[in-house]
Scaffold this motif. Sequence first.
Motif, PDB file in Angstrom:
ATOM      1  N   ARG A 199      -2.221  -4.430   2.428  1.00 21.14           N
ATOM      2  CA  ARG A 199      -0.984  -5.221   2.481  1.00 21.14           C
ATOM      3  C   ARG A 199       0.149  -4.532   1.729  1.00 21.14           C
ATOM      4  O   ARG A 199      -0.070  -3.936   0.681  1.00 21.14           O
ATOM      5  CB  ARG A 199      -1.199  -6.599   1.837  1.00 21.14           C
ATOM      6  N   TYR A 228       4.553  -5.196   0.713  1.00 17.27           N
ATOM      7  CA  TYR A 228       5.641  -6.175   0.677  1.00 17.27           C
ATOM      8  C   TYR A 228       6.979  -5.463   0.871  1.00 17.27           C
ATOM      9  O   TYR A 228       7.170  -4.358   0.360  1.00 17.27           O
ATOM     10  CB  TYR A 228       5.634  -6.907  -0.675  1.00 17.27           C
ATOM     11  N   GLU A 258       8.777 -11.241  -2.100  1.00 18.42           N
ATOM     12  CA  GLU A 258       7.940 -11.692  -0.986  1.00 18.42           C
ATOM     13  C   GLU A 258       6.591 -12.206  -1.496  1.00 18.42           C
ATOM     14  O   GLU A 258       5.943 -11.558  -2.316  1.00 18.42           O
ATOM     15  CB  GLU A 258       7.717 -10.512  -0.030  1.00 18.42           C
ATOM     16  N   ALA A 318       2.601 -11.027   2.418  1.00 18.50           N
ATOM     17  CA  ALA A 318       2.914  -9.643   2.806  1.00 18.50           C
ATOM     18  C   ALA A 318       3.365  -9.592   4.266  1.00 18.50           C
ATOM     19  O   ALA A 318       2.644 -10.052   5.147  1.00 18.50           O
ATOM     20  CB  ALA A 318       1.687  -8.765   2.602  1.00 18.50           C
ATOM     21  N   GLY A 345       2.767  -5.123  -5.138  1.00 15.45           N
ATOM     22  CA  GLY A 345       2.402  -6.378  -5.802  1.00 15.45           C
ATOM     23  C   GLY A 345       1.892  -6.198  -7.219  1.00 15.45           C
ATOM     24  O   GLY A 345       2.080  -7.053  -8.059  1.00 15.45           O
TER      25      GLY A 345
END
Length: 303
Positions: A197, A199, A204, A207, A267
Amino acid sequence: MLQVKILCRELLVQVCDLLRLRDCHLFGLSVIQNNEQVYMELSQKLYKYCPKEWKKEASKGIDQFGPPMIIHFRVQYYVENGRLISDRTARYYYYWHLRKEVLHSRCVLREEAYFLLAAFALQADLGNFKRNKHYGKYFEPEAYFPAWVLTKRGKDYILKHIPNMHKDQFALTASEAHLKYIKEAVRLDDVAVHYYRLYKDKREIEASLTLGLTTRGIQIFQNVDEERQLLYDFPWTNVGKLVFVGKKFEILPDGLPSARKLIYYTGCPMRSRHLLQLLSTSHRLYMNLQPILRQVRKLEENE
């Protein structure tokens, strides 16, 4: 009982010894975190990947340990040709890993490929087609086909048409069938890929992007509902530089007209570190294998 202070490399060596694998450089150990495979760095100690509860409970004695820790032995680095794997046992495990991945594959425009793969797999698993032995439901379609193919065609259709395709593979040894299976499976766009994933920006929560690490480079997808739509496809030769700073991930394309930076977010710094490690080692392996791959292709042409 495993010692949590051992190096991940030592555990990998133990697993390879157990499986009688002489060549395990394509395989790794992983744990699943937030529905993603996180490959262990071999120079790290095992406890780095243990559940947080274990650390809290370590003082209470072994019986108190909370959730179990499941470590997966799986393919970490994909190659496009099975001849690059000299150890037959390693090739066998590589083949079985792809078998499992094919069951989740969704290349709907390549439906015929799944039938060919099933024929190679049956030849590898059962040997030459024998009329007196291989009839009716002599194999489980679920073990060879993704669910969507079964739904679309039905088991009866598969059991009717596959025997002739199995018959066509007559005289292929199990090892040759493994090679053919590997070559064909890797051609499917979503089989020999690791997905992670990404972003678009720091804020966000869900994702909206996915990074695909393939045998040839990096792909960036836009997530739309349940589908992935390809935005960028960068072969390793076009990736000038990868930069991870904290949660930020930058791709600097090389030699493309739009040679601008692509900036995404992971993240957390831990994920950034893991991704950089995986991408760097995959790129290095790809570059090292190119001369050998050219020799293998020449050999196959001569055959």
